[in-house]
Design an enzyme around this catalytic site. Structure first.
Site, short mmCIF file in Angstrom:
data_model
loop_
_atom_site.label_atom_id
_atom_site.label_comp_id
_atom_site.label_asym_id
_atom_site.label_seq_id
_atom_site.Cartn_x
_atom_site.Cartn_y
_atom_site.Cartn_z
N ARG A 19 -13.91 27.21 4.26
CA ARG A 19 -12.70 26.56 4.76
C ARG A 19 -11.85 26.08 3.59
O ARG A 19 -12.36 25.62 2.58
CB ARG A 19 -13.06 25.36 5.65
CG ARG A 19 -13.55 25.75 7.04
CD ARG A 19 -13.92 24.54 7.88
NE ARG A 19 -15.07 23.86 7.37
CZ ARG A 19 -15.04 22.78 6.61
NH1 ARG A 19 -13.88 22.19 6.31
NH2 ARG A 19 -16.15 22.24 6.16
N ARG B 18 -23.06 33.36 6.04
CA ARG B 18 -23.46 32.82 7.35
C ARG B 18 -23.90 33.87 8.35
O ARG B 18 -23.55 35.04 8.22
CB ARG B 18 -22.28 32.02 7.93
CG ARG B 18 -21.96 30.81 7.07
CD ARG B 18 -21.22 29.74 7.81
NE ARG B 18 -21.04 28.57 6.94
CZ ARG B 18 -21.38 27.34 7.29
NH1 ARG B 18 -21.89 27.08 8.47
NH2 ARG B 18 -21.17 26.33 6.45
P1 GTP Z 1 -22.50 23.47 8.55
O1 GTP Z 1 -22.82 24.68 9.36
O2 GTP Z 1 -21.71 23.77 7.33
O3 GTP Z 1 -21.89 22.36 9.33
O4 GTP Z 1 -23.91 22.99 7.89
P2 GTP Z 1 -25.19 22.23 8.48
O5 GTP Z 1 -24.97 20.78 8.47
O6 GTP Z 1 -25.59 22.86 9.75
O7 GTP Z 1 -26.29 22.54 7.34
P3 GTP Z 1 -27.56 23.52 7.33
O8 GTP Z 1 -28.61 23.10 8.31
O9 GTP Z 1 -27.07 24.91 7.42
O10 GTP Z 1 -28.15 23.25 5.88
C1 GTP Z 1 -27.40 23.50 4.72
C2 GTP Z 1 -28.28 23.58 3.52
O11 GTP Z 1 -29.08 22.41 3.37
C3 GTP Z 1 -29.24 24.76 3.56
O12 GTP Z 1 -29.27 25.39 2.30
C4 GTP Z 1 -30.57 24.13 3.88
O13 GTP Z 1 -31.64 24.89 3.37
C5 GTP Z 1 -30.46 22.75 3.24
N1 GTP Z 1 -31.25 21.73 3.98
C6 GTP Z 1 -31.27 21.53 5.31
N2 GTP Z 1 -32.12 20.53 5.65
C7 GTP Z 1 -32.65 20.09 4.49
C8 GTP Z 1 -33.60 19.05 4.17
O14 GTP Z 1 -34.12 18.34 5.02
N3 GTP Z 1 -33.90 18.87 2.85
C9 GTP Z 1 -33.33 19.64 1.88
N4 GTP Z 1 -33.67 19.40 0.61
N5 GTP Z 1 -32.44 20.62 2.13
C10 GTP Z 1 -32.10 20.84 3.43
C1 SPV Z 2 -18.63 23.75 8.45
O1 SPV Z 2 -18.10 24.04 7.37
O2 SPV Z 2 -18.82 22.57 8.81
C2 SPV Z 2 -19.11 24.84 9.33
C3 SPV Z 2 -18.68 26.20 9.04
O3 SPV Z 2 -19.77 24.59 10.32
S1 SPV Z 2 -17.05 26.51 9.51
O4 SPV Z 2 -17.06 27.13 10.82
O5 SPV Z 2 -16.48 27.43 8.51
O6 SPV Z 2 -16.31 25.28 9.57
#
Ligand code: GTP
Ligand code: SPV
Ligand code: MN
Length: 598
Positions: A71, A377
């Site tokens: 974004r 993604r």
């Molecule tokens: P968006 O889709 O961007 O909103 O992200 P999200 O909040 O859903 O994050 P997501 O679960 O995809 O995690 C993002 C990154 O953080 C990944 O590389 C994961 O491996 C890492 N991650 C997630 N949970 C943990 C955790 O509990 N500890 C650590 N160290 N890393 C984590």
């Molecule tokens: C974020 O960036 O918080 C996402 C991916 O979940 S996007 O749909 O690109 O916003």
């Protein structure tokens, strides 16, 4: 071919077509036949690659432009008549200027292309949570994603009838030039215009643009909340399921937490996790004064790097079929790979930049050349998630018993603490901060203030948003308890202190016990914290020393933190609710033991 009796919709589509001048207009009905055609066309145009159908049935691959992989918040605007309505934390443009600027970019931008008309619903059609939209786009990739992320096609046109209300969403890739890219929101016109990008949150207009920016504006007007939150159910050995909602900034662990696998000791006891949503929650009070939440999306758009069968087996199972992989390594056998995948690195492939790639490659500056972009993604239907909660389908949503805020903080923030009451909890949300990640273009690792994980997504003045939170709390019978977590604290060697992932359930289980009032807690300046014996660490070997590190409050870090908070709040001037400043003063006193002026 036209397929609506909705006069306003038809008129708008024609007007937009006159502006963008596509060769053809196609109204999407959402059928399987249409999907096949789109894939064929996308394949022929080089926009989509059909992956190895034996190994990844129904899966597709797409690579976005190299300058278009996250974004672009600096090109994202809230366009209201009055600047104050957008507030000091949003980019603002007057609607007149915004429409003019964007019109110049949309003008003729679809020449030689097809304009797809994509009617879509966020939330279940017919439910009180549902919002309808129509996205016009010249990207087959967008249409294929919208098929997964939203309810789209004929059903939506039917729901729109002859005069139903909808968000007017216009998107064109145009020339994918970052200099000519704008993501514009017109909350007063229920309109979104996005031009010059082909990536995720910039272009899947039902997601961040509608379900958060426009929806937060509508929510304030209509008395509900649109939040950047996961929703999950935690089943305890007794069979009781408690639902929590958690707001973490982008790439800070929502998808992972929403589908965690309990650590063995919890699994044995009978704990289960049920996924309701991983990114967006719409929250409303019901007649009883309880807070209920739905996930308005029908799919996941999740981060791939670091995802494997140890960190997130449920995501791995979810994207086995019918999924789209964006900006990862394309292998010779038409399967995909990313850093942190289960499989060892392949010997060759085409990386996210479209370059021939081999492990160990470095660029001119000597930095490793990545196979997958850090913000690469997957898009997958939510129904393929093994832990999907049956309550996901309940049009009335699930009752939320706890709200969790969290960020990615190397230092400063402890593993977990609990706010003593709703106003204190709103202050905890309002003072969230996190390190920037690959999910937004910007300086990686820099800490920025990100209240409720909504700084890039709040469609109106954030001072009013804080007030909306405070007021909503007053209307609740018994507001959910509010907690703050930090899975990302590091030790002096830069290593994560807390193991994270599945082990986060150990903290969630404490949160549940606190929410139901089963156990007491210890007082700390920040809020209530667990007694070490109240968290089950079986199988973890966590020492008292590590525990102390996880909960340490470093005075000089907190001096800096409190100043940073104050500087952030100063932006809002007299619009900031008094309660936020009162909580700030109280915290200052609790940490430093003296009255300090704020
Ligand atoms: P968006 O889709 O961007 O909103 O992200 P999200 O909040 O859903 O994050 P997501 O679960 O995809 O995690 C993002 C990154 O953080 C990944 O590389 C994961 O491996 C890492 N991650 C997630 N949970 C943990 C955790 O509990 N500890 C650590 N160290 N890393 C984590
Ligand atoms: C974020 O960036 O918080 C996402 C991916 O979940 S996007 O749909 O690109 O916003
Ligand atoms: Mn997100």
């Amino acid at each position: 071919m036209n397929s609506t009796n909705h006069i306003e919709l038809e008129k708008w589509v024609n007007e937009m077509a006159q502006l963008c001048q596509p060769d053809k207009i196609v109204w999407c009905n959402g059928s399987e036949r249409e999907k096949k055609q789109l894939i064929q066309e996308g394949n022929a145009a080089g926009e989509i690659v059909e992956l190895n159908q034996k190994k990844l049935p129904g899966c597709l691959f797409h690579r976005t432009h190299q300058n278009d992989v996250a974004r672009t918040e600096h090109l994202t605007f809230i366009c209201t008549n009055k600047k104050e309505a957008a507030g000091p934390t949003n980019n603002w443009m007057s609607p007149k200027e915004a429409y003019e600027k964007a019109k110049a970019l949309f003008n003729g931008s679809m020449k030689g292309r097809t304009m797809y008309v994509v009617p879509f619903a966020m939330g279940q059609i017919g439910s009180k949570f549902c919002k309808l939209g129509v996205e016009l786009t010249d990207s087959i990739y967008v249409v294929l994603n919208m098929r997964i992320m939203t309810t789209m096609g004929k059903k939506v046109l039917k729901a729109l009838g002859t005069n139903g209300e909808f968000t007017k969403c216009l998107h064109s890739k145009a020339d994918l030039n970052i200099e000519r890219r704008l993501i514009l929101h017109f909350p007063e016109d229920n309109t979104i215009w996005s031009v010059g990008s082909g990536y995720g949150g910039n272009v899947l207009l039902g997601k961040k643009c509608l379900a958060l920016r426009i929806a937060s504006h509508l929510g304030r007007k209509e008395g509900w909340m649109a939040e950047h939150m996961l929703i999950m159910g935690i089943e305890e050995p007794s069979g009781k399921v408690t639902y929590v909602a958690a707001a973490f900034p982008s790439a800070c662990g929502k998808t992972n937490l929403a589908m965690i696998v309990p650590p063995p000791v919890f699994e044995k006891k009978g704990y289960k996790i049920w996924t309701v949503g991983d990114d967006i929650a719409w929250l409303k009070l019901d007649e009883e004064g309880d807070l209920r939440a739905v996930n308005p999306e029908t799919g996941f758009f999740g981060v791939l790097p670091g995802t494997n069968s140890k960190t997130n087996p449920n995501a791995m199972a979810t994207f086995k079929k019918n999924s789209i992989f964006t900006n990862v390594l394309l292998k010779k056998d038409k399967t995909v790979w990313w850093e942190g995948h289960d499989d060892p690195s392949p010997q060759e492939g085409t990386n996210w930049q479209g370059m021939d790639w081999k492990p160990g490659m470095t660029d001119l500056a000597g930095k490793p050349v990545l196979a997958a972009h850090p913000n690469s993604r997957f898009t997958s239907p939510i129904t393929q998630c093994p832990t999907l909660s049956k309550e996901y389908f309940d049009p009335n949503g699930v009752k939320i018993s706890a709200i969790i805020f969290g960020g990615r903080r190397n230092h400063t923030a402890p593993l977990v603490f609990e706010a003593r009451n709703w106003p204190e909890g709103v202050y905890v949300g309002a003072t969230m901060a996190s390190e920037l990640t690959a999910a937004q273009m910007g300086k990686l690792g820099e800490v920025r203030r990100d209240p409720m994980a909504m700084i890039p997504f709040c469609g109106y003045n954030m001072a009013d948003y804080f007030n909306h939170w405070l007021e909503t709390g007053k209307k609740m019978k018994s507001p959910p308890k509010i907690f703050h977590v930090n899975w990302f604290r590091r030790d002096e060697n830069g290593k994560f202190i807390w193991p994270g992932y599945g082990d986060n359930l150990r903290v969630l289980s404490w949160i549940l016990k606190r929410s139901s009032g089963e156990i007491s807690a210890e007082d700390s300046p920040l809020g209530l914290i667990p007694k070490m014996e109240d968290i089950d660490f079986t199988g973890l070997n966590l020492t008292r020393e590590t525990w102390n590190k996880l909960f340490d409050i470093n005075q000089s870090e907190w001096e800096h933190e409190m100043t940073d908070r104050k500087n952030f709040f100063n932006k809002f001037g007299s619009d900031l609710p008094a309660s936020i400043l009162e909580e700030h003063t109280k915290l200052q006193e609790r940490i430093f033991g003296q009255t300090v002026s704020v």
